[in-house]
Enzyme design. Structure first.
Site, mmCIF file in Angstrom:
data_model
loop_
_atom_site.group_PDB
_atom_site.id
_atom_site.type_symbol
_atom_site.label_atom_id
_atom_site.label_comp_id
_atom_site.label_asym_id
_atom_site.label_seq_id
_atom_site.Cartn_x
_atom_site.Cartn_y
_atom_site.Cartn_z
ATOM 1 N N HIS A 1 -5.399 -5.783 -3.649
ATOM 2 C CA HIS A 1 -6.214 -5.788 -2.314
ATOM 3 C C HIS A 1 -6.231 -7.272 -1.898
ATOM 4 O O HIS A 1 -6.953 -7.313 -0.725
ATOM 5 C CB HIS A 1 -7.418 -5.344 -2.663
ATOM 6 C CG HIS A 1 -7.399 -3.646 -2.632
ATOM 7 N ND1 HIS A 1 -8.402 -2.900 -3.304
ATOM 8 C CD2 HIS A 1 -6.670 -2.672 -2.097
ATOM 9 C CE1 HIS A 1 -8.102 -1.579 -3.239
ATOM 10 N NE2 HIS A 1 -7.184 -1.583 -2.673
ATOM 11 N N ASN B 1 -3.675 8.945 4.477
ATOM 12 C CA ASN B 1 -2.305 7.966 4.723
ATOM 13 C C ASN B 1 -2.395 7.950 6.137
ATOM 14 O O ASN B 1 -1.197 7.357 6.584
ATOM 15 C CB ASN B 1 -1.240 8.710 4.175
ATOM 16 C CG ASN B 1 -1.139 8.598 2.670
ATOM 17 O OD1 ASN B 1 -1.539 7.523 2.171
ATOM 18 N ND2 ASN B 1 -0.490 9.626 2.069
ATOM 19 N N HIS C 1 0.509 4.325 -2.684
ATOM 20 C CA HIS C 1 0.189 5.944 -2.170
ATOM 21 C C HIS C 1 1.269 6.623 -2.405
ATOM 22 O O HIS C 1 0.917 7.928 -2.581
ATOM 23 C CB HIS C 1 -0.172 5.559 -0.752
ATOM 24 C CG HIS C 1 -1.510 5.280 -0.391
ATOM 25 N ND1 HIS C 1 -2.182 5.874 0.495
ATOM 26 C CD2 HIS C 1 -2.153 4.077 -0.970
ATOM 27 C CE1 HIS C 1 -3.378 5.473 0.652
ATOM 28 N NE2 HIS C 1 -3.520 4.228 -0.313
ATOM 29 N N ARG D 1 0.849 -1.028 -0.054
ATOM 30 C CA ARG D 1 0.007 0.073 -0.103
ATOM 31 C C ARG D 1 0.897 1.305 -0.023
ATOM 32 O O ARG D 1 0.501 2.187 -0.466
ATOM 33 C CB ARG D 1 -0.927 -0.061 1.243
ATOM 34 C CG ARG D 1 -1.829 1.228 1.095
ATOM 35 C CD ARG D 1 -2.906 0.943 2.409
ATOM 36 N NE ARG D 1 -3.802 2.048 2.354
ATOM 37 C CZ ARG D 1 -4.170 2.702 3.573
ATOM 38 N NH1 ARG D 1 -3.299 2.539 4.641
ATOM 39 N NH2 ARG D 1 -5.034 3.808 3.290
#
Length: 323
Positions: free
Chosen positions: A193, A96, A68, A64
């Site tokens: 995911h 975040n 990001h 992740r």
């Protein structure tokens, strides 16, 4: 969360910006550190592996982190910079706040600075670590292009451009297109995911008062919706409550796509991929053929890693602060 189940391997081998992030013009190279820091990837792998053994949440968090970071200013490690009295950094932006395990990157950086000072960028550490957590979780391996520089700018207000779990497919396609990524990359990278967990706040809008016509999102399996409503009651005093994004959340596989076909996608943005003709066929293909998903995910990660790579950055000594 299910116990982390690494695959034994030999070390040899998520949004709209005002302007599109360009694909990199910087010269990335698979052999970038061969002469200056030949042990770099081994050091990163061992650090990530050890951290994952102690905390099974590390793989999902590192993956992740890569997404990001790359989706804001490109893959420049701007997500790692700490806020200062005069600037709130990306890591403190609302999307975040739940990004964790920065300590893993810090530890790898400390070891790399001891072995080969001022050589390996924090941006490359994230890219290599993201590959390693996928491979350790029984997913694909790919060769990471290296030579990224670290950015000097990090602004929390830019995190508004990260894709939201409520996005529809049109919004997702537009967001990915801004980064030079197509529909195939969108569906493949969403498969990240398969590792991970979400708190109730990211999907509870699908469970109650969804629309004037439907109390619950009609694209969600009814039994799954009932389960989530029990896990995420109103009011919810358990701030840690949520749901795994995949029934095999410690293993990188194609179960995520099978769940979308069954109406068990946790995020609305995930479930939408099966409900839209532009993405449905790819979802079905990945659900049927895990090797195809692995191939496309690896290729998409390489392509994402080329987004917005800068030429005039630096190699930070400490990933949390500019030099």
């Amino acid at each position: 969360m299910a116990a982390f189940a690494p695959k034994p391997i030999l070390f040899c081998t998520f949004l709209l910006l005002l302007h599109a992030l360009p694909q990199s013009r910087a010269a990335l190279d698979t052999h970038y550190y061969d002469k200056t820091c030949p042990q770099a990837e081994k050091i990163i792998f061992q650090t990530v592996y050890n951290a994952s053994m102690h905390d099974p949440k590390v793989p999902a968090r590192i993956l992740r982190m890569f997404f990001h970071d790359c989706f804001i200013r490109g893959c420049d490690a701007s997500l790692l910079l700490d806020s200062t009295p005069g600037n709130q950094a990306e890591k403190d932006g609302p999307p975040n706040i739940s990004v964790r395990s920065f300590y893993v990157i810090d530890e790898a950086k400390t070891k790399l600075e001891a072995a080969c000072p001022h050589i390996v960028s924090c941006a490359d550490i994230i890219g290599i670590a993201a590959r390693d957590v996928v491979t350790m979780s029984r997913g694909p391996y790919w060769t990471v292009l290296k030579g990224r520089k670290d950015g000097r700018v990090s602004r929390a207000n830019e995190t508004i451009n990260l894709p939201a779990p409520t996005f529809n497919v049109s919004q997702l396609i537009q967001s990915f297109a801004k980064r030079g990524l197509g529909v195939k990359e969108l569906v493949a990278l969403s498969g990240g995911h398969t590792l991970g967990f979400s708190h109730c706040s990211s999907f509870e809008a699908r469970l109650r008062n969804f629309s004037p016509v439907h109390d619950v999102d009609p694209t969600m399996d009814s039994e799954f919706a009932l389960k989530l409503r029990k896990q995420c009651p109103k009011p919810n005093r358990d701030h840690s409550a949520g749901e795994l994004l995949d029934s095999t959340s410690s293993i990188f596989d194609n179960d995520y796509y099978k769940r979308l076909i069954g109406g068990k996608g946790v995020f609305g943005s995930d479930q939408a991929l099966f409900g839209d003709f532009r993405t449905k066929r790819t979802v079905e293909s990945f659900a049927k053929d895990q090797s195809l998903f692995f191939k496309e995910f690896a290729a998409s990660m390489v392509k994402l890693g080329n987004v917005g790579v800068i030429e005039n950055g630096e190699v930070r000594v400490n990933c949390r602060v500019v030099n």
